[in-house]
Structures are given as structure tokens and as C-alpha cells.
Design an enzyme around this catalytic site. Structure first.
Site, PDB file in Angstrom:
ATOM      1  N   HIS A 163       0.630   4.172  -3.004  1.00 13.24           N
ATOM      2  CA  HIS A 163       0.065   5.765  -2.471  1.00 13.24           C
ATOM      3  C   HIS A 163       1.950   6.463  -3.499  1.00 13.24           C
ATOM      4  O   HIS A 163       0.759   7.749  -3.455  1.00 13.24           O
ATOM      5  CB  HIS A 163       0.391   5.118  -0.935  1.00 13.24           C
ATOM      6  CG  HIS A 163      -0.836   5.601  -0.286  1.00 13.24           C
ATOM      7  ND1 HIS A 163      -2.079   5.738   0.258  1.00 13.24           N
ATOM      8  CD2 HIS A 163      -2.193   4.451  -1.050  1.00 13.24           C
ATOM      9  CE1 HIS A 163      -3.391   5.753   0.678  1.00 13.24           C
ATOM     10  NE2 HIS A 163      -3.433   4.659  -0.478  1.00 13.24           N
ATOM     11  N   ARG A 175       1.017  -1.284  -0.187  1.00 16.76           N
ATOM     12  CA  ARG A 175       0.096  -0.256   0.130  1.00 16.76           C
ATOM     13  C   ARG A 175       0.950   1.337   0.004  1.00 16.76           C
ATOM     14  O   ARG A 175       0.750   2.221  -0.861  1.00 16.76           O
ATOM     15  CB  ARG A 175      -1.170  -0.231   0.989  1.00 16.76           C
ATOM     16  CG  ARG A 175      -1.662   1.210   0.985  1.00 16.76           C
ATOM     17  CD  ARG A 175      -3.142   0.967   2.441  1.00 16.76           C
ATOM     18  NE  ARG A 175      -4.189   2.222   1.995  1.00 16.76           N
ATOM     19  CZ  ARG A 175      -4.210   3.168   3.068  1.00 16.76           C
ATOM     20  NH1 ARG A 175      -3.576   3.034   4.783  1.00 16.76           N
ATOM     21  NH2 ARG A 175      -4.976   4.449   3.025  1.00 16.76           N
ATOM     22  N   ASN A 188      -2.449   9.627   3.998  1.00 12.77           N
ATOM     23  CA  ASN A 188      -1.435   8.773   4.393  1.00 12.77           C
ATOM     24  C   ASN A 188      -1.161   8.451   6.307  1.00 12.77           C
ATOM     25  O   ASN A 188      -0.391   6.927   6.194  1.00 12.77           O
ATOM     26  CB  ASN A 188      -0.421   9.409   4.091  1.00 12.77           C
ATOM     27  CG  ASN A 188      -0.359   9.293   2.563  1.00 12.77           C
ATOM     28  OD1 ASN A 188      -1.244   8.339   1.380  1.00 12.77           O
ATOM     29  ND2 ASN A 188       0.302  10.565   1.095  1.00 12.77           N
ATOM     30  N   HIS A 228      -6.014  -6.149  -2.497  1.00 17.66           N
ATOM     31  CA  HIS A 228      -7.212  -5.979  -1.730  1.00 17.66           C
ATOM     32  C   HIS A 228      -6.939  -7.682  -0.616  1.00 17.66           C
ATOM     33  O   HIS A 228      -8.332  -8.564  -0.150  1.00 17.66           O
ATOM     34  CB  HIS A 228      -8.769  -5.473  -1.775  1.00 17.66           C
ATOM     35  CG  HIS A 228      -7.456  -3.540  -1.768  1.00 17.66           C
ATOM     36  ND1 HIS A 228      -9.107  -3.053  -1.554  1.00 17.66           N
ATOM     37  CD2 HIS A 228      -6.537  -3.681  -1.173  1.00 17.66           C
ATOM     38  CE1 HIS A 228      -8.705  -2.091  -1.253  1.00 17.66           C
ATOM     39  NE2 HIS A 228      -7.341  -1.865  -1.223  1.00 17.66           N
TER      40      HIS A 228
HETATM   41  C1  HEM Z   1      -9.450   0.949  -5.968  1.00 21.43           C
HETATM   42  C2  HEM Z   1      -9.547   2.373  -5.612  1.00 21.43           C
HETATM   43  C3  HEM Z   1      -8.625   1.846  -3.919  1.00 21.43           C
HETATM   44  C4  HEM Z   1      -9.465   2.524  -2.955  1.00 21.43           C
HETATM   45  C5  HEM Z   1     -10.002   2.897  -2.726  1.00 21.43           C
HETATM   46  C6  HEM Z   1      -8.703   1.640  -1.548  1.00 21.43           C
HETATM   47  C7  HEM Z   1      -8.673   1.993   0.064  1.00 21.43           C
HETATM   48  C8  HEM Z   1      -7.716   1.426   0.920  1.00 21.43           C
HETATM   49  C9  HEM Z   1      -8.520   1.167   1.857  1.00 21.43           C
HETATM   50  C10 HEM Z   1      -8.886   2.726   2.395  1.00 21.43           C
HETATM   51  C11 HEM Z   1      -7.687   0.632   3.084  1.00 21.43           C
HETATM   52  C12 HEM Z   1      -7.304   0.346   4.503  1.00 21.43           C
HETATM   53  C13 HEM Z   1      -6.881   1.532   4.703  1.00 21.43           C
HETATM   54  C14 HEM Z   1      -6.992   1.021   6.662  1.00 21.43           C
HETATM   55  O1  HEM Z   1      -7.651   0.846   7.283  1.00 21.43           O
HETATM   56  O2  HEM Z   1      -5.403   1.106   7.220  1.00 21.43           O
HETATM   57  C15 HEM Z   1      -6.793  -0.106   2.396  1.00 21.43           C
HETATM   58  C16 HEM Z   1      -5.844  -1.006   2.458  1.00 21.43           C
HETATM   59  C17 HEM Z   1      -4.628  -1.579   1.689  1.00 21.43           C
HETATM   60  N1  HEM Z   1      -4.663  -1.189  -0.057  1.00 21.43           N
HETATM   61 FE1  HEM Z   1      -5.658  -0.144  -0.791  1.00 21.43          FE
HETATM   62  N2  HEM Z   1      -7.323   1.215  -2.173  1.00 21.43           N
HETATM   63  C18 HEM Z   1      -7.735   1.014  -3.481  1.00 21.43           C
HETATM   64  C19 HEM Z   1      -6.775   0.211  -4.348  1.00 21.43           C
HETATM   65  C20 HEM Z   1      -5.393  -0.305  -3.949  1.00 21.43           C
HETATM   66  C21 HEM Z   1      -4.721  -0.370  -4.522  1.00 21.43           C
HETATM   67  C22 HEM Z   1      -4.815   0.043  -6.319  1.00 21.43           C
HETATM   68  C23 HEM Z   1      -3.681  -1.271  -4.489  1.00 21.43           C
HETATM   69  C24 HEM Z   1      -1.946  -1.741  -4.220  1.00 21.43           C
HETATM   70  C25 HEM Z   1      -1.835  -1.854  -6.002  1.00 21.43           C
HETATM   71  C26 HEM Z   1      -3.760  -1.515  -2.921  1.00 21.43           C
HETATM   72  C27 HEM Z   1      -3.311  -1.696  -1.478  1.00 21.43           C
HETATM   73  C28 HEM Z   1      -3.639  -2.216  -0.854  1.00 21.43           C
HETATM   74  C29 HEM Z   1      -3.578  -2.698   0.184  1.00 21.43           C
HETATM   75  C30 HEM Z   1      -1.956  -3.662   0.330  1.00 21.43           C
HETATM   76  C31 HEM Z   1      -3.946  -2.608   1.374  1.00 21.43           C
HETATM   77  C32 HEM Z   1      -3.734  -2.963   3.394  1.00 21.43           C
HETATM   78  C33 HEM Z   1      -2.535  -1.832   3.379  1.00 21.43           C
HETATM   79  C34 HEM Z   1      -2.440  -3.014   5.315  1.00 21.43           C
HETATM   80  O3  HEM Z   1      -2.880  -4.324   5.762  1.00 21.43           O
HETATM   81  O4  HEM Z   1      -1.594  -2.203   5.644  1.00 21.43           O
HETATM   82  N3  HEM Z   1      -4.911  -0.604  -3.381  1.00 21.43           N
HETATM   83  N4  HEM Z   1      -7.200   0.250   0.276  1.00 21.43           N
END
Ligand code: HEM
Length: 454
Positions: A193, A189, A221, A321
Site C-alpha cells: 500500500h 500489505r 488503509n 494472498h
Molecule cells: C489484486 C488486487 C488486490 C486486492 C483487491 C487486495 C485486497 C486485499 C484485501 C481487501 C485484503 C484484506 C484486508 C483486511 O481485511 O484486513 C487484503 C489482504 C492482504 N493483501 Fe491484498 N489485495 C490485492 C493485491 C495485493 C498485493 C499485490 C499484495 C502484496 C504484494 C497484497 C498483500 C496482501 C496481504 C499480505 C494481505 C493480508 C494482510 C494481513 O494479514 O494483515 N495484496 N488484500
């Protein structure tokens, strides 16, 4: 300035100056000319300041020779000391020079150097060779205007300068992932970002100062986990010991992400190297450049599309995800008091919604409460995230939207059916994400510490 005798004309080719009085590192650079045409230009900070008297004399003579040029517009040697009798003064003088040269625009610098080179070439040129040079250099000049040479990355970029680069990153991420299993998702993530906003330049790693609120402190972030920053810092520390001032934080983050995705069972993909670290990191510039769960699909498509990513690539990347977790606050509005008539958003599977309500019951008191993004196989990088969506097991509003919108649904279905197809698409999209907006060549810097500019 030194000369290189090519047998054609004596052509000024090397440009050297001493460096920074604070860290005592010198900077060297070169301009390669053929007659008056600049064919290559580069500047690099060295490990140490010149110590030998020969080098000192060379710098001194260069400074003295260049002074008349540099005092005339567009250059000016503001505050340059003329006394070179001690090494400290020499360094200070040349620091001024360096600053002035570098603050002039590249075009101005090239014009100045070209004039110098032309004068030297004219002095020594022989008539026959000049005719040849005119034809030859015209084509070279055309080539030098192409930006491609600057923007190239290479798989073996550190082969000579830091041969253990890959091994060091791999060892570091393996150790970190074993002790903190949330690192992989966190780093993926963080990388996303960093790259989507303003390119993969590690600008997200920079800490805020009293004068600058940095990217990492932008509202969106703040939930990026410390483990992701930590793994990059660890790798950077090890790399600085093995090969100081060589490896960029941006390259470390890119390779660490790839290694961690692979460790989680995801696809391996190429990460060409040679990115440089950005010199700008501003929280105020982040808003609107990263996707939010509440955005409708049209807006998500626009956020990705404006950076050159297709709808299919957006869906493939969202497959990230399949690992990691989300804080309850990110989806609480969908599971509590959703509307006057419904407790939760009907897109959620009823049993799943009930489970989420229970899991997040205390989230107001404890804002760290979180839920796995892929409830079925949270620790495995696979295509189950896509299989969850048609069953109402998506966690974020945006996850559900990918299945419900006709523009994105076909790709969700495709990837849910075939993990290989998903892996191939994800790998290609990650390769593309990894080169988005990168800085190479003379742009950016190799940061000494990932959390602050040099
Ligand atoms: C399509 C639009 C996307 C939205 C709206 C979105 C939004 C989010 C949100 C709100 C979280 C939770 C953050 C938290 O509560 O700590 C999250 C987690 C995550 N996102 Fe996305 N995301 C998107 C696309 C992506 C993309 C393209 C990637 C990577 C290429 C990605 C990778 C991740 C990962 C790996 C997590 C887990 C992070 C963790 O476990 O610490 N996301 N995302």
C-alpha cells in the site's frame, strides 16, 4: 565559501551554512564546480551546530559575502539579522539564509552559484587551461543533466554509515514475528500500500495531525494492522541508537518486508538501499490508487498498469494472498444474500461458502472477525493460493476474478503448477515494486521518527 585549488583555477567548491535554531543541528552542503559548471551538488543536515570560533567565523564570512547576491532576486534575505555577535544570532541568521536558499528553486540556485563560480574562475584562470576546460566541461554539463545519478540505489548503501543495518532489522523482525505471527502478512500489505500509492517513501507511516489527514487514515488503509507499523518503529528505534539520522523508514520497511517474506518460506530477493522518506502523506490522494476486491479485472489491470506493472506481474504479486487474513466485511456480500436466487456467489466452492458463512456469522457484532486468505496453508508462503483458485477456494471477489478472466488465468495456472516459477516472478515483481516512485539523493528526507515529518 571555501576554495579548492585544482591547479587549473581556483574554483569555489564548498558551500556551508549553519542550521536550525530549534534542534541545534547544522546543515552543510557543497557545490562542486569546474569553472562555471556545476558537476555535483548536495546538502545534508549534520549532527550538531558549529561550536568552534573558526567554524563560526567561516559561516559568518560566508553569510556576509553572499548577502549581496542573496538579497537580489531570485533570493531575498527576508528578516535576516545582521548582528552575528552571539552564536544564537549567528544560527538564526544562517537559518534564514538556509531557508531562503532552499526555498529558491534548484535552477535558480544553480544559476546563482554558477555565476559565482564563473567569476572566481575567470579571475584565476590561465588561458590554456580555459580552452581545455571548455571542451571538458561541456561534456560534464551534459552528464550532469542525467537524472540517473540521483535515482540509484545500492546494496551496500549503509556499509559505512550503519554497518549493522541488516542485522538490526533482521533481529527486530524475527523477535516481532515470533511474538506476533500476523506481522509478516501485515507488513507485506503495508509495504504494498505504501509503494503502489505514490512510491515507496514510507508516507503510509506518517500519523495524521489536526492539519493533515494522512495516508494511513484513508478508508482503504484503516484495516492495515498495527503490528506492521510497530515492527518498523521498533527497527527504527534500534537503528537510531546505533546510527542516528542515517537510515530511512522507507528502507527499513522494504528490508523488513523482504525478511518477513523469507521467514514465511517465500523467496529471497535483493533490496537495494538509499530510499528517502517522503514529505507528503495525504489521505485524500489515495482513493482509486489501490485495488479493491470489488473492482473488475479490467480496472485492476488499469490500477497496476498505470504504475508500470504488467498483467503477469499483477498476478504474481497477488500471490501475496498466500499468507495473512481478510476481515469478513470484505467478502460478506459474496456469501450472504448474494442474489434473489442464490445465497452465495456460485464462484465459491459450496462447502467453502458454507464454512465462511459460519465463520463470519457474528461479524456485524464483531467486526474484527477474519478468515485466512489461503485456507489450506495459511502460515506458509507457497503457491497453494493459486491452486485454491480453480477449486473455488479464493476468498475475495478479486481472487476469483484472477482465475475467471482469460487475461489473468494463464498466469494463475502457471504459478499453481510450478512454485519455482511463481517465486521467481514474485521476487522480480517485488524488486520492481520496491523501487517504484522512490526518492533518492536530495529529494525527501531521513525522518527522525517514522510517524512524523522532520
Ligand atoms: C489484486 C488486487 C488486490 C486486492 C483487491 C487486495 C485486497 C486485499 C484485501 C481487501 C485484503 C484484506 C484486508 C483486511 O481485511 O484486513 C487484503 C489482504 C492482504 N493483501 Fe491484498 N489485495 C490485492 C493485491 C495485493 C498485493 C499485490 C499484495 C502484496 C504484494 C497484497 C498483500 C496482501 C496481504 C499480505 C494481505 C493480508 C494482510 C494481513 O494479514 O494483515 N495484496 N488484500
Amino acid at each position: 565559501m571555501l576554495s579548492l585549488d585544482l591547479g587549473i583555477a581556483s574554483i569555489p567548491t564548498l558551500w556551508i551554512w549553519a542550521g536550525c535554531p530549534y534542534d541545534r543541528r547544522s546543515s552543510g552542503g557543497y557545490c562542486i564546480f569546474l569553472a562555471s559548471n556545476l558537476i555535483s551538488w548536495s546538502a545534508k543536515r549534520q549532527q550538531s551546530v558549529a561550536r568552534s570560533s573558526t567554524e563560526a567565523a567561516e559561516y559568518r564570512s560566508f553569510i556576509l559575502r553572499s548577502k549581496p547576491f542573496l538579497q537580489s532576486p531570485p533570493f531575498s534575505l527576508r528578516g535576516c539579522k545582521e548582528n552575528f555577535s552571539t552564536s544564537k544570532q549567528q544560527v538564526t541568521a544562517s537559518q534564514n539564509l538556509l531557508t531562503e536558499v532552499l526555498t529558491a528553486t534548484r535552477t535558480e540556485l544553480i544559476l546563482f552559484l554558477r555565476a559565482e563560480a564563473a567569476a572566481a574562475a575567470a579571475k584565476h584562470a590561465n588561458g590554456t587551461m580555459v580552452a581545455f576546460l571548455i571542451v571538458f566541461l561541456t561534456s560534464l554539463l551534459t552528464l550532469t543533466t542525467l537524472p540517473a545519478a540521483e535515482s540509484r540505489l545500492y546494496s551496500n548503501y549503509y556499509r559505512k554509515s550503519c554497518p549493522r543495518f541488516n542485522q538490526i532489522v533482521q533481529d527486530t523482525v524475527t523477535n516481532k514475528q515470533i511474538t506476533s505471527p500476523t506481522t509478516a502478512a501485515a507488513t507485506l500489505r503495508l509495504f504494498f500500500h505504501d509503494c503502489l500509492h505514490n512510491g515507496c517513501d514510507a508516507s503510509i507511516l506518517v500519523s495524521s495531525t489536526p492539519f493533515n489527514k494522512a495516508e494511513r487514515d484513508a478508508d482503504i488503509n484503516l484495516s492495515l494492522p498495527g503490528d506492521a507499523f510497530d515492527v518498523v518503529v521498533r527497527a527504527k528505534t534500534a537503528l537510531e541508537l546505533a546510527c542516528p539520522n542515517t537510515v530511512s523508514c522507507a528502507d527499513i520497511l522494504a528490508v523488513a518486508t523482504r525478511d518477513l517474506v523469507t521467514m514465511m518460506g517465500g523467496p529471497y530477493y535483493n533490496v537495494p538501499l538509499g530510499r528517502r522518506d517522503g514529505r507528503v502523506s495525504k489521505a485524500s490522494a489515495v482513493e482509486g490508487t489501490l485495488p479493491r476486491p470489488a473492482m473488475p479485472v479490467s480496472q485492476l489491470i488499469q490500477v497496476f498498469g498505470s504504475r508500470g506493472f504488467s498483467v503477469q506481474e499483477m498476478v504474481a504479486l497477488s500471490g501475496a494472498h498466500t499468507i495473512g487474513f481478510t476481515h469478513c466485511s470484505e467478502f460478506s456480500s459474496a456469501i450472504y444474500n448474494y442474489s434473489k436466487s442464490e445465497q452465495y456467489d456460485p464462484q465459491y466452492n459450496p462447502r467453502f461458502a458454507a464454512g465462511l458463512q459460519q465463520a463470519c456469522a457474528d461479524y456485524h457484532k464483531n467486526p474484527t472477525m477474519s478468515v485466512f486468505n489461503d485456507v489450506m496453508t495459511p502460515n506458509k508462503f507457497d503457491n497453494v493460493y493459486f491452486q485454491n483458485l480453480p477449486k473455488g477456494l479464493g476468498l475475495l471477489k478479486s481472487d476469483h476474478a484472477l482465475f475467471n478472466d482469460p487475461r489473468t488465468r494463464p498466469f494463475v495456472e502457471l504459478y499453481a503448477k510450478d512454485q519455482n516459477t511463481f517465486f521467481q516472478a514474485f521476487a522480480r515483481a517485488m524488486e520492481k515494486l520496491g523501487v517504484h516512485g522512490i526518492q533518492t539523493g536530495r529529494r525527501g528526507e531521513i525522518r527522525h521518527r517514522c510517524d512524523e515529518f522532520n
